[in-house]
Scaffold this motif. Structure first.
Motif, PDB file in Angstrom:
ATOM      1  N   SER A   6      41.480  21.792 148.051  1.00  0.00           N
ATOM      2  CA  SER A   6      40.074  20.423 148.440  1.00  0.00           C
ATOM      3  C   SER A   6      40.658  20.116 149.306  1.00  0.00           C
ATOM      4  CB  SER A   6      38.464  21.177 147.691  1.00  0.00           C
ATOM      5  OG  SER A   6      39.743  19.085 146.698  1.00  0.00           O
ATOM      6  N   VAL A   9      40.452  20.860 153.640  1.00  0.00           N
ATOM      7  CA  VAL A   9      39.173  20.641 154.451  1.00  0.00           C
ATOM      8  C   VAL A   9      39.199  19.401 154.760  1.00  0.00           C
ATOM      9  CG1 VAL A   9      37.053  20.889 154.088  1.00  0.00           C
ATOM     10  CG2 VAL A   9      38.753  21.816 152.199  1.00  0.00           C
ATOM     11  N   ILE A  10      39.346  19.567 156.146  1.00  0.00           N
ATOM     12  CA  ILE A  10      38.140  18.554 156.759  1.00  0.00           C
ATOM     13  C   ILE A  10      37.844  18.581 158.269  1.00  0.00           C
ATOM     14  CG2 ILE A  10      41.123  17.628 157.393  1.00  0.00           C
ATOM     15  CD1 ILE A  10      41.447  18.911 159.878  1.00  0.00           C
ATOM     16  N   ASN A  11      36.908  17.056 158.038  1.00  0.00           N
ATOM     17  CA  ASN A  11      36.184  17.452 159.584  1.00  0.00           C
ATOM     18  C   ASN A  11      36.749  17.737 161.100  1.00  0.00           C
ATOM     19  OD1 ASN A  11      33.786  17.764 160.904  1.00  0.00           O
ATOM     20  ND2 ASN A  11      33.229  16.178 160.343  1.00  0.00           N
ATOM     21  N   THR A  18      28.722  17.966 161.513  1.00  0.00           N
ATOM     22  CA  THR A  18      29.969  18.381 159.774  1.00  0.00           C
ATOM     23  C   THR A  18      30.327  19.887 160.064  1.00  0.00           C
ATOM     24  OG1 THR A  18      28.978  16.470 158.419  1.00  0.00           O
ATOM     25  CG2 THR A  18      30.986  18.224 157.662  1.00  0.00           C
ATOM     26  N   THR A  19      31.718  19.799 161.125  1.00  0.00           N
ATOM     27  CA  THR A  19      32.275  21.592 160.743  1.00  0.00           C
ATOM     28  C   THR A  19      33.368  21.418 160.257  1.00  0.00           C
ATOM     29  OG1 THR A  19      31.231  22.523 162.356  1.00  0.00           O
ATOM     30  CG2 THR A  19      33.221  22.877 161.681  1.00  0.00           C
ATOM     31  N   ASN A  20      33.976  21.986 158.936  1.00  0.00           N
ATOM     32  CA  ASN A  20      34.899  21.783 157.598  1.00  0.00           C
ATOM     33  C   ASN A  20      36.201  22.995 158.136  1.00  0.00           C
ATOM     34  OD1 ASN A  20      34.191  19.586 156.556  1.00  0.00           O
ATOM     35  ND2 ASN A  20      32.728  20.310 155.358  1.00  0.00           N
ATOM     36  N   ASN A  21      36.986  22.957 158.656  1.00  0.00           N
ATOM     37  CA  ASN A  21      37.975  23.800 158.340  1.00  0.00           C
ATOM     38  C   ASN A  21      38.758  23.568 157.575  1.00  0.00           C
ATOM     39  OD1 ASN A  21      40.513  25.356 159.293  1.00  0.00           O
ATOM     40  ND2 ASN A  21      41.435  24.593 160.870  1.00  0.00           N
ATOM     41  N   HIS A  22      38.569  25.111 156.052  1.00  0.00           N
ATOM     42  CA  HIS A  22      38.951  25.445 154.994  1.00  0.00           C
ATOM     43  C   HIS A  22      40.626  25.864 155.062  1.00  0.00           C
ATOM     44  CE1 HIS A  22      35.406  24.508 152.748  1.00  0.00           C
ATOM     45  NE2 HIS A  22      35.081  24.381 154.117  1.00  0.00           N
ATOM     46  N   THR A  99      32.940  27.052 149.061  1.00  0.00           N
ATOM     47  CA  THR A  99      31.905  25.301 149.557  1.00  0.00           C
ATOM     48  C   THR A  99      31.042  24.981 149.250  1.00  0.00           C
ATOM     49  OG1 THR A  99      30.357  27.405 150.428  1.00  0.00           O
ATOM     50  CG2 THR A  99      32.399  27.135 152.053  1.00  0.00           C
ATOM     51  N   LEU A 166      36.045  28.451 158.491  1.00  0.00           N
ATOM     52  CA  LEU A 166      35.225  27.429 159.035  1.00  0.00           C
ATOM     53  C   LEU A 166      33.948  27.710 159.126  1.00  0.00           C
ATOM     54  CD1 LEU A 166      35.876  24.982 161.565  1.00  0.00           C
ATOM     55  CD2 LEU A 166      35.210  26.507 162.785  1.00  0.00           C
ATOM     56  N   THR A 172      25.279  19.623 163.023  1.00  0.00           N
ATOM     57  CA  THR A 172      26.404  20.828 164.011  1.00  0.00           C
ATOM     58  C   THR A 172      25.474  21.259 165.327  1.00  0.00           C
ATOM     59  OG1 THR A 172      28.268  20.983 162.300  1.00  0.00           O
ATOM     60  CG2 THR A 172      28.424  22.644 164.370  1.00  0.00           C
TER      61      THR A 172
END
Length: 200
Positions: A6, A9-11, A18-22, A99, A166, A172
């Protein structure tokens, strides 16, 4: 490298959402298996939308699956969900664990090459859970994906690779548009699975 850490994982949005790129959450063999299976077994159909009173048929193809055969309307076209296939249900469980969210439906898009894409839009249909998570899994060709703020036009871009995830959530969709730009540099297909929650 731990694909499921984890810590990566960044926004990617600077504000208003918030759009988190995993990053990549599937091994290459897993991603290859799901891409091939979905490409060959999903009952793909050309997407349609009503624009200025006319029915437009897109080059890209779509499919709609969920917990039950509920209806979903977007672009003024209503679709009825099919029940999960074994592979889609397995992917749903993987993404729910990754997620820490739950989803009851999935819209699949098949882009045959980089010449097929999506214009700027937001997923703001009333049937979607307000500020709910939309988890976008990419399989196949690597594509660019971009966001544009609705008021100041600030843009954010991200590269979506084979097996990457994503997740768009919170505000968002209220403040940002997103698109899949077309490109002649990509000649192979991409499948995009967007897991979401429909409020019945």
């Amino acid at each position: 490298m731990d694909l499921f850490s984890s810590e990566k994982v960044i926004n990617i949005l600077p504000f208003d959402g918030t759009t988190n790129n995993h990053g990549i959450i599937l091994s290459k063999s897993e991603a290859d298996f799901y891409f091939k299976t979905l490409l060959e077994t999903i009952p793909w159909e050309h997407d349609q939308a009503i624009i200025f009173g006319k029915i437009i048929t897109t080059k890209r193809k779509v499919a709609w699956f969920g917990d039950s055969e509920f209806s979903y309307t977007y672009s003024k076209i209503t679709k009825k969900a099919k029940i999960w296939t074994d592979e889609l249900f397995a992917l749903k469980k993987i993404i729910e664990k990754e997620t820490n969210e739950t989803y009851n439906s999935c819209l699949l898009n098949l882009y045959h090459s980089g010449e097929e894409g999506m214009a700027y839009h937001s997923d703001g249909e009333k049937m979607l859970k307000k500020n709910g998570a939309i988890a976008s899994l990419s399989l196949g060709a690597t594509r660019n994906f971009s966001f544009k703020h609705k008021k100041n036009n600030q843009k954010v871009a991200v590269i979506l690779e084979h097996g990457s995830l994503l997740v768009m959530k919170d505000e968002t969709q209220t403040h940002w548009l997103h698109r899949l730009p077309t490109t002649k540099k990509v000649t192979s297909p991409r499948i995009n699975l967007t897991f979401r929650t429909i409020e019945l």
